[in-house]
Scaffold this active site. Structure first.
Site, PDB file in Angstrom:
ATOM      1  N   HIS A 142      42.013  54.849  39.101  1.00 42.72           N
ATOM      2  CA  HIS A 142      42.220  56.295  38.904  1.00 42.72           C
ATOM      3  C   HIS A 142      43.433  56.775  39.695  1.00 42.72           C
ATOM      4  O   HIS A 142      44.244  57.564  39.210  1.00 42.72           O
ATOM      5  CB  HIS A 142      40.972  57.076  39.344  1.00 42.72           C
ATOM      6  CG  HIS A 142      39.742  56.739  38.552  1.00 42.72           C
ATOM      7  ND1 HIS A 142      39.757  56.622  37.177  1.00 42.72           N
ATOM      8  CD2 HIS A 142      38.457  56.499  38.929  1.00 42.72           C
ATOM      9  CE1 HIS A 142      38.528  56.327  36.753  1.00 42.72           C
ATOM     10  NE2 HIS A 142      37.734  56.226  37.790  1.00 42.72           N
ATOM     11  N   LEU A 184      57.520  72.947  28.697  1.00 47.60           N
ATOM     12  CA  LEU A 184      56.437  72.094  28.197  1.00 47.60           C
ATOM     13  C   LEU A 184      55.146  72.725  28.681  1.00 47.60           C
ATOM     14  O   LEU A 184      55.083  73.233  29.798  1.00 47.60           O
ATOM     15  CB  LEU A 184      56.571  70.677  28.787  1.00 47.60           C
ATOM     16  CG  LEU A 184      55.341  69.751  28.690  1.00 47.60           C
ATOM     17  CD1 LEU A 184      55.083  69.333  27.236  1.00 47.60           C
ATOM     18  CD2 LEU A 184      55.532  68.497  29.547  1.00 47.60           C
ATOM     19  N   ASP A 228      42.503  56.227  29.010  1.00 49.70           N
ATOM     20  CA  ASP A 228      41.355  55.348  29.272  1.00 49.70           C
ATOM     21  C   ASP A 228      41.804  53.990  29.809  1.00 49.70           C
ATOM     22  O   ASP A 228      42.912  53.526  29.530  1.00 49.70           O
ATOM     23  CB  ASP A 228      40.562  55.160  27.967  1.00 49.70           C
ATOM     24  CG  ASP A 228      39.159  54.612  28.232  1.00 49.70           C
ATOM     25  OD1 ASP A 228      38.624  54.846  29.339  1.00 49.70           O
ATOM     26  OD2 ASP A 228      38.604  53.944  27.331  1.00 49.70           O
TER      27      ASP A 228
END
Ligand code: IPE
Ligand code: IPE
Ligand code: MG
Length: 256
Positions: free
Chosen positions: A44, A138, A27
């Site tokens: 973004h 991962l 955020d």
């Protein structure tokens, strides 16, 4: 009523040095960009660099599961231009980092309602998911059009259609379904059931709330809130959160 064996994985007190599953509520992109006098979309775009840095750092630590909250079921409320930009950014990221994910043996999976995503996003996600499915260094779980409540409702619909026996009466069908329902059988219908519960949930951007992220999986998560905005979040900040996690004593409702 039958006595139920306790689920030992939940009642153990464990002090693990490293979390198995870290989740990020990424955020602060918009506020970070606005503070620089730039449009929210710039935040973004820059936030994608942090995504790569954090994926790499998580892999280097040997943490097996990383969930990234990229777009919530509530984010459709934003201006159409911002939503379109974010969807395009998902496609750009997946294309640009396709080789990065593959050469680092990183498996990409998705959580959320795929059907409501634009077709080009679905296609790009499906390609990367398929082509990284055999990797195990991962697992990066991209939460896109994801809501914790929505996931639970969709899981319940799948559970019900798999467990409502055909041909039985309404009452008998419901009785059989509810006797099959427990935490373990239900969680098998979540979006990505092979991922363990969230050990450490980190939210950047200064807000201290969950915003509908992994409602089921965060039941016993350790929560860490960073004041840093996502585009300025660094590996040093991740180290702070991991240090915090190391010092937690997790009791899972038991005693120490
Ligand atoms: C997080 O940053 C990214 C998404 C929710 C898509 P925001 O866009 O929420 O940025 P702020 O919180 O408004 O600064
Ligand atoms: C949460 O951030 C969703 C993502 C990071 C994808 P928001 O910015 O949407 O959350 P609120 O509105 O501040 O709760
Ligand atoms: Mg926000």
């Amino acid at each position: 009523m039958a006595f139920q064996e306790p689920d030992s994985s939940r009642t153990d007190t464990r002090d693990s040095a490293l979390p198995s599953h870290v989740g990020f509520i990424m955020d602060g992109n918009g506020r970070w960009a606005r503070a620089l006098g730039k449009p929210r979309t710039f935040g973004h775009q820059e936030g994608l660099k942090t995504v790569k840095t954090i994926v790499q750092a998580t892999r280097d630590h040997g943490i097996p599961f990383l969930s990234l909250y990229a777009f919530s079921t509530e984010n459709w409320k934003r201006a159409a231009d911002e939503v379109r930009f974010l969807m395009d950014l998902v496609v750009i990221h997946l294309r640009k980092e396709y080789d990065f994910y593959r050469s680092n043996h990183i498996r990409v999976v998705h959580s959320g309602d795929m059907e409501k995503l634009p077709l080009k996003v679905q296609k790009e996600l499906e390609l990367v998911i398929t082509d990284t499915a055999s990797f195990d260094s991962l697992t990066v779980n991209l939460a896109i059009n994801y809501g914790g409540r929505d996931e639970i409702l969709r899981a319940f619909k799948r559970f019900a259609s798999a467990n409502l026996p055909a041909g039985s009466s309404h009452a008998e069908g419901l009785r059989q379904m509810s006797s099959a329902l427990n935490e373990q059988s239900f969680s098998a219908y979540l979006d990505y059931p092979n991922i363990p519960d969230l050990d450490l949930l980190i939210r950047t951007g200064g807000e201290q709330r969950i915003s509908n992220f992994m409602m089921w999986q965060s039941a016993y998560s350790e929560l860490f809130f960073s004041e840093k905005m996502w585009p300025e979040y660094s590996t040093a900040d991740l180290e702070l959160a991991l240090e915090f996690f190391k010092n937690r004593q997790r009791r899972f409702g038991g005693t120490s």
